[in-house]
Scaffold this motif. Structure first.
Motif, mmCIF file in Angstrom:
data_model
loop_
_atom_site.group_PDB
_atom_site.id
_atom_site.type_symbol
_atom_site.label_atom_id
_atom_site.label_comp_id
_atom_site.label_asym_id
_atom_site.label_seq_id
_atom_site.Cartn_x
_atom_site.Cartn_y
_atom_site.Cartn_z
ATOM 1 N N VAL A 231 0.843 -1.208 0.000
ATOM 2 C CA VAL A 231 0.000 0.000 0.000
ATOM 3 C C VAL A 231 0.872 1.248 0.000
ATOM 4 C CG1 VAL A 231 -1.687 1.328 1.318
ATOM 5 C CG2 VAL A 231 -1.959 -1.152 1.083
ATOM 6 N N PHE A 232 1.917 1.236 0.828
ATOM 7 C CA PHE A 232 2.826 2.396 0.896
ATOM 8 C C PHE A 232 3.542 2.608 -0.436
ATOM 9 C CE2 PHE A 232 7.135 4.018 1.623
ATOM 10 C CZ PHE A 232 6.853 5.254 2.177
ATOM 11 N N LEU A 233 4.043 1.527 -1.034
ATOM 12 C CA LEU A 233 4.732 1.647 -2.321
ATOM 13 C C LEU A 233 3.802 2.185 -3.400
ATOM 14 C CD1 LEU A 233 6.866 -1.635 -2.467
ATOM 15 C CD2 LEU A 233 7.705 0.712 -2.255
ATOM 16 N N ALA A 234 2.576 1.674 -3.431
ATOM 17 C CA ALA A 234 1.619 2.127 -4.439
ATOM 18 C C ALA A 234 1.338 3.614 -4.288
ATOM 19 C CB ALA A 234 0.318 1.325 -4.332
ATOM 20 N N GLY A 235 1.043 4.042 -3.079
ATOM 21 C CA GLY A 235 0.757 5.451 -2.856
ATOM 22 C C GLY A 235 1.937 6.348 -3.192
ATOM 23 N N SER A 236 3.140 5.931 -2.808
ATOM 24 C CA SER A 236 4.337 6.727 -3.082
ATOM 25 C C SER A 236 4.602 6.834 -4.579
ATOM 26 C CB SER A 236 5.555 6.098 -2.383
ATOM 27 O OG SER A 236 5.381 6.052 -0.990
ATOM 28 N N LEU A 237 4.459 5.724 -5.295
ATOM 29 C CA LEU A 237 4.690 5.735 -6.742
ATOM 30 C C LEU A 237 3.648 6.569 -7.469
ATOM 31 C CD1 LEU A 237 5.711 2.013 -7.368
ATOM 32 C CD2 LEU A 237 7.167 4.024 -7.641
ATOM 33 N N VAL B 147 0.649 2.055 -11.997
ATOM 34 C CA VAL B 147 1.112 1.381 -10.789
ATOM 35 C C VAL B 147 0.402 0.033 -10.627
ATOM 36 C CG1 VAL B 147 1.180 1.502 -8.258
ATOM 37 C CG2 VAL B 147 1.805 3.489 -9.630
ATOM 38 N N ALA B 148 -0.868 -0.025 -10.981
ATOM 39 C CA ALA B 148 -1.593 -1.301 -10.923
ATOM 40 C C ALA B 148 -0.980 -2.315 -11.887
ATOM 41 C CB ALA B 148 -3.068 -1.083 -11.254
ATOM 42 N N LEU B 149 -0.605 -1.857 -13.085
ATOM 43 C CA LEU B 149 0.050 -2.751 -14.042
ATOM 44 C C LEU B 149 1.414 -3.198 -13.523
ATOM 45 C CD1 LEU B 149 -0.905 -0.886 -17.341
ATOM 46 C CD2 LEU B 149 -1.635 -3.189 -16.688
ATOM 47 N N LEU B 150 2.130 -2.289 -12.900
ATOM 48 C CA LEU B 150 3.414 -2.647 -12.289
ATOM 49 C C LEU B 150 3.227 -3.687 -11.192
ATOM 50 C CD1 LEU B 150 6.464 -2.208 -11.800
ATOM 51 C CD2 LEU B 150 5.841 -0.321 -10.268
ATOM 52 N N SER B 151 2.168 -3.534 -10.419
ATOM 53 C CA SER B 151 1.925 -4.477 -9.323
ATOM 54 C C SER B 151 1.662 -5.887 -9.853
ATOM 55 C CB SER B 151 0.743 -4.004 -8.473
ATOM 56 O OG SER B 151 -0.480 -4.147 -9.164
ATOM 57 N N MET C 221 -0.563 -3.683 -3.628
ATOM 58 C CA MET C 221 -0.388 -2.481 -4.441
ATOM 59 C C MET C 221 -1.590 -2.242 -5.345
ATOM 60 S SD MET C 221 3.640 -2.755 -5.544
ATOM 61 C CE MET C 221 3.551 -1.248 -6.535
ATOM 62 N N THR C 222 -2.116 -3.320 -5.910
ATOM 63 C CA THR C 222 -3.272 -3.187 -6.805
ATOM 64 C C THR C 222 -4.495 -2.686 -6.056
ATOM 65 O OG1 THR C 222 -2.431 -5.084 -8.040
ATOM 66 C CG2 THR C 222 -4.653 -4.366 -8.556
ATOM 67 N N THR C 223 -4.712 -3.192 -4.861
ATOM 68 C CA THR C 223 -5.857 -2.766 -4.055
ATOM 69 C C THR C 223 -5.812 -1.264 -3.791
ATOM 70 O OG1 THR C 223 -5.991 -4.933 -2.979
ATOM 71 C CG2 THR C 223 -7.054 -3.082 -1.862
ATOM 72 N N ALA C 224 -4.636 -0.778 -3.408
ATOM 73 C CA ALA C 224 -4.494 0.657 -3.145
ATOM 74 C C ALA C 224 -4.677 1.471 -4.417
ATOM 75 C CB ALA C 224 -3.122 0.932 -2.531
#
Length: 205
Positions: free
Chosen positions: A56-62, A78-82, A115-118
């Motif tokens: 979650v933190f990585l997703a938000g930061s990216l 970011v979702a695709l990256l996850s 990451m995808t959820t966030a």
């Protein structure tokens, strides 16, 4: 419609990944590697405890970083990256020669769904006009939860019982379900990139 159908589909199908893993990973370690539930709970539980907040933190930061760089579809990227982060772990999972190696594979496989959820929640908020944000945000978790809960655990069970026909092949069933769900989700989100960008511009303006 050009936005919400692929966006909701992509995020909903990706939710299958998390539910498939949560529902069957303990059973897989017990059947394939002979672990006790206590060992599984400690090992996999610690991974979930660490990777959930980290993802979650990585997703938000990216997303914040990409937004500052002018990327208006940052949430989808970011979702695709996850998804790309998750796939190597689930591909290797049934090939692992030991329970310890399989547990290591669960680290990227668990970071990705978090990451995808966030990313999904932020995407829905940012692309939706203020007038219907409340209704849309109420519908979004309902949709992804229903699809993920109904198809994730069930698909793994059906593959194990009727395709592989071997309880010890459950790790392969998990891998197949997660890979198929991830690829479908990636296609939907990729198709949504351009219309998402246009909708965000309209919302901002």
């Amino acid at each position: 419609r050009r936005i919400y159908v692929p966006l909701f589909l992509g995020m909903s199908v990706n939710t299958i990944v998390g539910y498939a893993l949560f529902s069957w990973i303990p059973t897989s370690f017990a059947r394939v590697h002979g672990w006790t539930m206590g060992d599984i709970g400690l090992g996999y539980g610690l991974i979930i405890l660490a990777t959930g907040p980290l993802g979650v933190f990585l997703a938000g930061s990216l997303i914040d970083k990409l937004h500052r760089a002018g990327q208006q579809n940052a949430e989808l990227k970011v979702a695709l990256l996850s998804i790309a982060i998750c796939l190597p772990g689930v591909i290797y999972f049934p090939l692992a020669s030991s329970g310890q190696a399989a547990l290591v594979a669960m680290i990227p496989a668990s970071i990705g769904p978090a990451m995808t959820t966030a990313s999904g929640s932020i995407a829905v908020i940012n692309v939706t006009p203020n007038q219907i944000q409340g209704q849309t945000m109420a519908l979004y978790p309902l949709t992804i939860s229903l699809l993920g809960l109904s198809l994730g655990p069930t698909a793994v069970a059906l593959l194990t019982d009727y395709v592989f026909k071997d309880p010890a092949m459950i790790d392969w069933s998990i891998s197949c379900v997660v890979i198929a769900s991830s690829l479908f989700s990636a296609i939907m989100l990729w198709r949504c990139l351009q219309p998402f960008t246009e909708a965000v511009r309209e919302t901002v303006n």
